[in-house]
Design a protein around this motif. Sequence first.
Motif, short mmCIF file in Angstrom:
data_model
loop_
_atom_site.label_atom_id
_atom_site.label_comp_id
_atom_site.label_asym_id
_atom_site.label_seq_id
_atom_site.Cartn_x
_atom_site.Cartn_y
_atom_site.Cartn_z
N ARG A 120 0.81 -1.21 0.00
CA ARG A 120 0.00 0.00 0.00
C ARG A 120 0.85 1.27 0.00
NH1 ARG A 120 -5.03 0.47 2.38
NH2 ARG A 120 -5.20 2.69 2.68
N GLU A 121 1.92 1.25 0.79
CA GLU A 121 2.80 2.43 0.82
C GLU A 121 3.46 2.67 -0.54
OE1 GLU A 121 4.05 2.33 5.55
OE2 GLU A 121 5.26 1.25 4.09
N LEU A 126 0.58 3.94 -2.92
CA LEU A 126 -0.09 5.22 -2.63
C LEU A 126 0.89 6.33 -2.28
CD1 LEU A 126 -3.10 3.75 -0.62
CD2 LEU A 126 -3.10 4.54 -2.98
N GLN A 151 -4.53 -1.10 -7.05
CA GLN A 151 -5.30 -0.35 -6.06
C GLN A 151 -6.58 -1.11 -5.69
OE1 GLN A 151 -5.53 3.32 -8.23
NE2 GLN A 151 -3.91 4.28 -7.05
N THR A 193 -5.76 -3.73 -3.30
CA THR A 193 -5.14 -3.30 -2.05
C THR A 193 -6.13 -2.68 -1.08
OG1 THR A 193 -3.13 -2.88 -3.31
CG2 THR A 193 -3.22 -1.95 -1.12
N LEU A 194 -7.05 -1.87 -1.60
CA LEU A 194 -8.01 -1.21 -0.69
C LEU A 194 -9.11 -2.19 -0.28
CD1 LEU A 194 -8.58 2.43 -1.95
CD2 LEU A 194 -7.19 1.63 -0.08
N GLU A 252 -12.09 0.04 4.49
CA GLU A 252 -11.50 1.37 4.31
C GLU A 252 -12.43 2.32 3.53
OE1 GLU A 252 -6.80 0.59 4.10
OE2 GLU A 252 -8.03 -0.60 2.76
N THR A 257 -11.35 -7.14 -0.39
CA THR A 257 -10.82 -6.00 -1.14
C THR A 257 -11.90 -5.53 -2.13
OG1 THR A 257 -9.95 -7.36 -2.90
CG2 THR A 257 -8.48 -6.94 -1.03
N GLU A 309 -6.66 9.52 0.53
CA GLU A 309 -5.37 8.93 0.89
C GLU A 309 -4.22 9.76 0.32
OE1 GLU A 309 -3.13 5.81 2.57
OE2 GLU A 309 -5.22 5.35 2.18
#
Length: 315
Positions: free
Chosen positions: A229-230, A233, A252, A255-256, A260, A281, A313
Amino acid sequence: MPHSTPPPAIRARGLTKRYGPRPVVDDVSFELPAGETLVLLGPSGCGKTTLLKMLNRLVEPDAGTVEIHGQDARRQPAEELRRGMGYVIQQVGLLPHYSVADNVAVVPRLLGHAPAAIAARTYELLTRLHLPPAEYAARLPHELSGGQQQRVGLARALAADPPIVLLDEPFGALDPLVRAGIRRDFRELPELQGKTVVLVTHDVTEAFELADRIMLLDAGRVQQLGTPRELLLRPANDFVRRFFAAERLSLQLRTLTLAELQPWLRGAAPAGLTALSAAATVQQALEQLAATPRAEEAAGALMQAFHHALHAEAQ
Ligand SMILES: Nc1ncnc2c1ncn2[C@@H]1O[C@H](COP(=O)(O)OP(=O)(O)OP(=O)(O)O)[C@@H](O)[C@H]1O
Protein backbone atom coordinates in the motif's frame (compact mmCIF):
# COMPACT_ATOMS: atom_id res chain seq x y z
CA MET A 1 8.92 -8.15 34.40
CA PRO A 2 11.04 -6.45 31.73
CA HIS A 3 11.92 -8.66 28.81
CA SER A 4 13.88 -7.76 25.71
CA THR A 5 12.25 -7.97 22.30
CA PRO A 6 13.57 -10.84 20.21
CA PRO A 7 15.96 -9.93 17.39
CA PRO A 8 14.49 -9.85 13.88
CA ALA A 9 14.64 -13.12 11.96
CA ILE A 10 16.91 -11.42 9.41
CA ARG A 11 18.90 -8.23 9.78
CA ALA A 12 21.00 -7.04 6.83
CA ARG A 13 23.27 -4.04 7.12
CA GLY A 14 25.04 -2.31 4.26
CA LEU A 15 25.13 -5.38 2.02
CA THR A 16 27.24 -4.72 -1.05
CA LYS A 17 28.46 -6.98 -3.86
CA ARG A 18 30.59 -6.12 -6.89
CA TYR A 19 31.44 -8.27 -9.86
CA GLY A 20 33.02 -5.41 -11.79
CA PRO A 21 33.57 -1.74 -11.10
CA ARG A 22 29.91 -1.07 -10.24
CA PRO A 23 28.16 -2.80 -7.37
CA VAL A 24 25.27 -5.11 -8.36
CA VAL A 25 23.95 -4.82 -4.79
CA ASP A 26 24.70 -1.48 -3.25
CA ASP A 27 24.48 -0.79 0.49
CA VAL A 28 21.22 -2.63 1.19
CA SER A 29 19.91 -2.73 4.76
CA PHE A 30 16.68 -4.13 6.16
CA GLU A 31 15.18 -5.92 9.13
CA LEU A 32 12.62 -8.66 8.72
CA PRO A 33 10.62 -9.63 11.80
CA ALA A 34 9.91 -13.35 12.26
CA GLY A 35 6.79 -14.51 10.45
CA GLU A 36 6.79 -11.76 7.80
CA THR A 37 7.08 -12.12 4.04
CA LEU A 38 9.46 -9.75 2.25
CA VAL A 39 9.31 -9.65 -1.54
CA LEU A 40 12.37 -8.48 -3.47
CA LEU A 41 11.00 -6.87 -6.62
CA GLY A 42 12.64 -5.10 -9.53
CA PRO A 43 13.65 -5.31 -13.18
CA SER A 44 15.85 -8.09 -14.52
CA GLY A 45 19.45 -7.72 -13.41
CA CYS A 46 18.71 -5.31 -10.53
CA GLY A 47 20.42 -7.60 -8.02
CA LYS A 48 17.51 -9.53 -6.43
CA THR A 49 19.07 -12.99 -6.70
CA THR A 50 22.47 -11.76 -5.56
CA LEU A 51 20.88 -10.13 -2.51
CA LEU A 52 18.93 -13.31 -1.69
CA LYS A 53 22.06 -15.46 -1.99
CA MET A 54 23.94 -13.20 0.41
CA LEU A 55 21.36 -14.12 3.07
CA ASN A 56 22.37 -17.80 3.05
CA ARG A 57 25.98 -17.17 2.04
CA LEU A 58 25.78 -18.70 -1.39
CA VAL A 59 27.32 -15.33 -2.28
CA GLU A 60 29.69 -13.68 0.20
CA PRO A 61 29.22 -9.90 0.43
CA ASP A 62 32.09 -7.49 -0.26
CA ALA A 63 30.77 -5.32 2.54
CA GLY A 64 28.00 -5.47 5.10
CA THR A 65 26.64 -8.06 7.49
CA VAL A 66 23.76 -10.50 7.82
CA GLU A 67 22.35 -11.60 11.16
CA ILE A 68 19.96 -14.52 11.40
CA HIS A 69 17.93 -14.49 14.62
CA GLY A 70 20.57 -12.16 16.06
CA GLN A 71 23.57 -14.34 15.11
CA ASP A 72 26.20 -13.12 12.66
CA ALA A 73 25.84 -15.41 9.63
CA ARG A 74 29.66 -15.51 9.20
CA ARG A 75 30.11 -17.12 12.60
CA GLN A 76 28.36 -20.31 11.53
CA PRO A 77 29.60 -22.81 8.95
CA ALA A 78 27.76 -21.95 5.72
CA GLU A 79 26.37 -25.50 5.41
CA GLU A 80 24.82 -25.33 8.84
CA LEU A 81 23.35 -21.91 8.16
CA ARG A 82 21.76 -23.18 4.94
CA ARG A 83 20.17 -26.19 6.60
CA GLY A 84 18.20 -23.79 8.79
CA MET A 85 16.89 -21.93 5.75
CA GLY A 86 14.71 -23.52 3.08
CA TYR A 87 15.75 -22.44 -0.39
CA VAL A 88 14.02 -22.71 -3.75
CA ILE A 89 16.27 -21.79 -6.65
CA GLN A 90 15.17 -20.29 -9.94
CA GLN A 91 15.89 -23.43 -11.98
CA VAL A 92 14.19 -25.74 -9.40
CA GLY A 93 17.38 -27.84 -9.18
CA LEU A 94 15.91 -31.25 -8.38
CA LEU A 95 18.40 -34.11 -8.30
CA PRO A 96 17.68 -35.88 -11.61
CA HIS A 97 18.36 -39.45 -10.46
CA TYR A 98 16.44 -39.15 -7.20
CA SER A 99 12.73 -39.88 -7.01
CA VAL A 100 10.33 -37.12 -6.00
CA ALA A 101 10.15 -38.51 -2.44
CA ASP A 102 13.96 -38.72 -2.18
CA ASN A 103 14.34 -35.16 -3.45
CA VAL A 104 11.93 -33.92 -0.77
CA ALA A 105 13.77 -35.92 1.90
CA VAL A 106 17.29 -34.62 1.18
CA VAL A 107 17.61 -32.07 3.99
CA PRO A 108 15.72 -33.97 6.73
CA ARG A 109 18.06 -36.94 6.03
CA LEU A 110 21.12 -34.70 6.29
CA LEU A 111 19.76 -33.46 9.59
CA GLY A 112 19.31 -37.04 10.82
CA HIS A 113 15.53 -36.96 11.21
CA ALA A 114 13.87 -40.33 11.90
CA PRO A 115 12.93 -42.18 8.68
CA ALA A 116 9.29 -42.59 9.75
CA ALA A 117 8.99 -38.85 10.45
CA ILE A 118 10.57 -38.05 7.06
CA ALA A 119 8.17 -40.38 5.25
CA ALA A 120 5.16 -38.86 7.03
CA ARG A 121 6.25 -35.30 6.29
CA THR A 122 6.96 -36.09 2.63
CA TYR A 123 3.55 -37.71 2.26
CA GLU A 124 1.84 -34.74 3.86
CA LEU A 125 3.64 -32.10 1.80
CA LEU A 126 3.13 -33.87 -1.53
CA THR A 127 -0.56 -34.33 -0.76
CA ARG A 128 -0.97 -30.68 0.14
CA LEU A 129 0.79 -29.57 -3.01
CA HIS A 130 -1.57 -31.64 -5.17
CA LEU A 131 0.95 -34.36 -5.99
CA PRO A 132 -0.76 -37.50 -4.62
CA PRO A 133 2.15 -39.61 -3.32
CA ALA A 134 0.74 -42.88 -4.71
CA GLU A 135 1.09 -41.40 -8.17
CA TYR A 136 4.09 -39.09 -7.85
CA ALA A 137 6.41 -40.14 -5.00
CA ALA A 138 8.35 -42.67 -7.07
CA ARG A 139 8.61 -40.60 -10.25
CA LEU A 140 11.83 -39.02 -11.44
CA PRO A 141 11.94 -35.25 -12.02
CA HIS A 142 11.94 -35.60 -15.83
CA GLU A 143 8.60 -37.40 -15.57
CA LEU A 144 6.97 -34.23 -14.18
CA SER A 145 5.71 -31.03 -15.79
CA GLY A 146 7.49 -27.75 -15.02
CA GLY A 147 4.75 -26.74 -12.56
CA GLN A 148 4.93 -30.11 -10.81
CA GLN A 149 8.71 -29.80 -10.52
CA GLN A 150 8.27 -26.40 -8.91
CA ARG A 151 5.85 -27.90 -6.39
CA VAL A 152 8.42 -30.57 -5.53
CA GLY A 153 11.03 -27.82 -5.13
CA LEU A 154 8.72 -26.07 -2.69
CA ALA A 155 8.05 -29.31 -0.77
CA ARG A 156 11.79 -29.89 -0.54
CA ALA A 157 12.41 -26.41 0.86
CA LEU A 158 9.76 -26.95 3.54
CA ALA A 159 10.54 -30.59 4.39
CA ALA A 160 12.81 -29.91 7.36
CA ASP A 161 10.43 -27.23 8.69
CA PRO A 162 13.00 -24.39 8.61
CA PRO A 163 11.92 -21.12 10.25
CA ILE A 164 13.20 -19.11 7.26
CA VAL A 165 12.44 -19.83 3.62
CA LEU A 166 14.18 -18.15 0.67
CA LEU A 167 12.45 -18.40 -2.68
CA ASP A 168 13.89 -17.25 -6.00
CA GLU A 169 11.14 -16.89 -8.62
CA PRO A 170 9.46 -20.03 -7.27
CA PHE A 171 6.64 -19.78 -9.80
CA GLY A 172 8.76 -18.62 -12.73
CA ALA A 173 8.48 -20.17 -16.18
CA LEU A 174 4.83 -21.09 -15.72
CA ASP A 175 1.87 -19.81 -17.67
CA PRO A 176 -0.19 -17.22 -15.79
CA LEU A 177 -3.10 -19.55 -14.95
CA VAL A 178 -0.94 -22.30 -13.48
CA ARG A 179 1.10 -19.62 -11.76
CA ALA A 180 -1.96 -18.12 -10.06
CA GLY A 181 -3.04 -21.62 -8.92
CA ILE A 182 0.33 -22.49 -7.39
CA ARG A 183 0.43 -19.08 -5.73
CA ARG A 184 -2.95 -19.72 -4.13
CA ASP A 185 -1.80 -23.12 -2.83
CA PHE A 186 1.36 -21.48 -1.58
CA ARG A 187 -0.50 -18.74 0.33
CA GLU A 188 -2.78 -21.26 1.97
CA LEU A 189 -0.12 -23.83 2.84
CA PRO A 190 -0.28 -24.45 6.61
CA GLU A 191 3.41 -25.41 6.53
CA LEU A 192 4.23 -21.81 5.59
CA GLN A 193 2.20 -20.11 8.27
CA GLY A 194 4.40 -18.32 10.76
CA LYS A 195 7.52 -18.69 8.63
CA THR A 196 9.81 -15.85 7.67
CA VAL A 197 9.88 -15.70 3.89
CA VAL A 198 12.03 -13.77 1.43
CA LEU A 199 10.75 -14.16 -2.12
CA VAL A 200 12.27 -12.84 -5.34
CA THR A 201 10.01 -11.95 -8.24
CA HIS A 202 9.72 -9.49 -11.09
CA ASP A 203 5.94 -10.01 -11.18
CA VAL A 204 4.13 -7.05 -9.65
CA THR A 205 0.83 -8.87 -9.06
CA GLU A 206 2.66 -11.71 -7.35
CA ALA A 207 4.47 -9.25 -5.10
CA PHE A 208 1.22 -7.56 -4.09
CA GLU A 209 -0.52 -10.88 -3.39
CA LEU A 210 2.19 -12.35 -1.23
CA ALA A 211 4.15 -9.56 0.47
CA ASP A 212 3.83 -8.05 3.90
CA ARG A 213 6.53 -5.71 2.68
CA ILE A 214 8.09 -5.11 -0.71
CA MET A 215 11.65 -4.00 -1.40
CA LEU A 216 11.79 -2.42 -4.84
CA LEU A 217 15.32 -2.43 -6.25
CA ASP A 218 16.89 -0.75 -9.24
CA ALA A 219 20.55 -1.17 -10.23
CA GLY A 220 21.35 -2.72 -6.85
CA ARG A 221 19.88 0.10 -4.78
CA VAL A 222 16.74 0.10 -2.67
CA GLN A 223 14.23 2.49 -4.22
CA GLN A 224 11.59 1.92 -1.57
CA LEU A 225 10.89 -0.56 1.22
CA GLY A 226 7.37 -0.63 2.57
CA THR A 227 3.97 -2.27 2.54
CA PRO A 228 2.37 -2.80 -0.87
CA ARG A 229 0.00 0.00 0.00
CA GLU A 230 2.80 2.43 0.82
CA LEU A 231 4.56 1.76 -2.45
CA LEU A 232 1.36 2.20 -4.37
CA LEU A 233 -0.09 5.22 -2.63
CA ARG A 234 3.08 6.97 -1.46
CA PRO A 235 5.80 6.22 -4.01
CA ALA A 236 9.17 7.48 -2.79
CA ASN A 237 10.39 8.60 -6.21
CA ASP A 238 9.70 8.57 -9.94
CA PHE A 239 11.16 5.12 -10.44
CA VAL A 240 8.65 3.64 -7.98
CA ARG A 241 5.79 5.59 -9.57
CA ARG A 242 6.73 4.46 -13.07
CA PHE A 243 7.29 0.85 -12.02
CA PHE A 244 3.66 0.44 -10.97
CA ALA A 245 2.07 2.81 -13.50
CA ALA A 246 0.79 0.19 -15.94
CA GLU A 247 -0.97 -1.86 -13.27
CA ARG A 248 -1.90 0.91 -10.87
CA LEU A 249 -5.69 0.59 -11.03
CA SER A 250 -5.77 -3.19 -10.69
CA LEU A 251 -3.28 -3.03 -7.81
CA GLN A 252 -5.30 -0.35 -6.06
CA LEU A 253 -8.44 -2.46 -6.43
CA ARG A 254 -6.63 -5.39 -4.84
CA THR A 255 -5.14 -3.30 -2.05
CA LEU A 256 -8.01 -1.21 -0.69
CA THR A 257 -10.56 -3.03 1.47
CA LEU A 258 -14.27 -2.46 1.92
CA ALA A 259 -13.62 -1.52 5.53
CA GLU A 260 -11.50 1.37 4.31
CA LEU A 261 -14.30 2.59 2.06
CA GLN A 262 -16.82 2.67 4.89
CA PRO A 263 -16.70 6.45 5.44
CA TRP A 264 -17.66 6.97 1.79
CA LEU A 265 -20.16 4.13 1.60
CA ARG A 266 -22.17 5.31 4.59
CA GLY A 267 -25.72 6.27 3.72
CA ALA A 268 -25.29 4.90 0.21
CA ALA A 269 -24.49 1.25 0.87
CA PRO A 270 -25.18 -0.46 -2.44
CA ALA A 271 -27.47 -3.46 -2.39
CA GLY A 272 -25.53 -6.65 -1.75
CA LEU A 273 -22.47 -4.92 -0.33
CA THR A 274 -23.53 -5.27 3.27
CA ALA A 275 -23.44 -9.04 2.87
CA LEU A 276 -19.76 -8.97 1.92
CA SER A 277 -17.03 -9.28 4.47
CA ALA A 278 -15.54 -5.97 5.53
CA ALA A 279 -12.09 -7.50 5.02
CA ALA A 280 -12.73 -8.15 1.32
CA THR A 281 -10.82 -6.00 -1.14
CA VAL A 282 -12.64 -3.80 -3.64
CA GLN A 283 -11.61 -6.29 -6.34
CA GLN A 284 -13.20 -9.21 -4.45
CA ALA A 285 -16.32 -7.15 -3.78
CA LEU A 286 -16.67 -6.29 -7.49
CA GLU A 287 -16.30 -9.95 -8.46
CA GLN A 288 -18.99 -11.01 -6.00
CA LEU A 289 -21.30 -8.15 -6.89
CA ALA A 290 -21.25 -9.19 -10.54
CA ALA A 291 -23.55 -12.09 -9.68
CA THR A 292 -26.08 -10.05 -7.71
CA PRO A 293 -29.18 -8.21 -8.92
CA ARG A 294 -28.64 -4.49 -9.58
CA ALA A 295 -24.94 -5.25 -9.95
CA GLU A 296 -24.27 -2.22 -12.12
CA GLU A 297 -25.75 0.23 -9.67
CA ALA A 298 -23.87 -1.37 -6.75
CA ALA A 299 -20.57 -1.44 -8.61
CA GLY A 300 -21.02 2.22 -9.54
CA ALA A 301 -21.51 3.25 -5.92
CA LEU A 302 -18.57 1.13 -4.90
CA MET A 303 -16.27 2.67 -7.51
CA GLN A 304 -17.32 6.14 -6.44
CA ALA A 305 -16.42 5.36 -2.83
CA PHE A 306 -13.15 3.85 -4.06
CA HIS A 307 -12.18 7.05 -5.88
CA HIS A 308 -13.06 9.17 -2.85
CA ALA A 309 -10.90 6.92 -0.65
CA LEU A 310 -7.95 7.15 -3.03
CA HIS A 311 -8.31 10.90 -3.26
CA ALA A 312 -8.40 11.22 0.55
CA GLU A 313 -5.37 8.93 0.89
CA ALA A 314 -3.37 11.03 -1.56
CA GLN A 315 -4.06 14.26 0.40
N1 LIG B 1 28.63 -14.62 -10.64
C1 LIG B 1 28.48 -13.48 -11.33
N2 LIG B 1 29.52 -12.94 -12.00
C2 LIG B 1 29.39 -11.78 -12.67
N3 LIG B 1 28.28 -11.05 -12.71
C3 LIG B 1 27.21 -11.52 -12.06
C4 LIG B 1 27.26 -12.75 -11.33
N4 LIG B 1 26.05 -12.95 -10.78
C5 LIG B 1 25.27 -11.91 -11.14
N5 LIG B 1 25.97 -11.05 -11.91
C6 LIG B 1 25.45 -9.78 -12.47
O1 LIG B 1 24.91 -9.04 -11.41
C7 LIG B 1 23.72 -8.36 -11.81
C8 LIG B 1 22.59 -8.74 -10.88
O2 LIG B 1 22.25 -10.11 -11.08
P1 LIG B 1 21.08 -10.82 -10.29
O3 LIG B 1 20.99 -12.23 -10.77
O4 LIG B 1 21.28 -10.61 -8.84
O5 LIG B 1 19.83 -9.97 -10.78
P2 LIG B 1 18.26 -10.30 -10.70
O6 LIG B 1 17.61 -9.03 -10.31
O7 LIG B 1 18.02 -11.48 -9.84
O8 LIG B 1 17.93 -10.64 -12.20
P3 LIG B 1 16.80 -11.62 -12.85
O9 LIG B 1 15.47 -11.04 -12.47
O10 LIG B 1 17.06 -11.47 -14.33
O11 LIG B 1 17.04 -13.00 -12.33
C9 LIG B 1 23.48 -8.73 -13.26
O12 LIG B 1 23.97 -7.71 -14.06
C10 LIG B 1 24.31 -9.99 -13.44
O13 LIG B 1 24.74 -10.10 -14.75
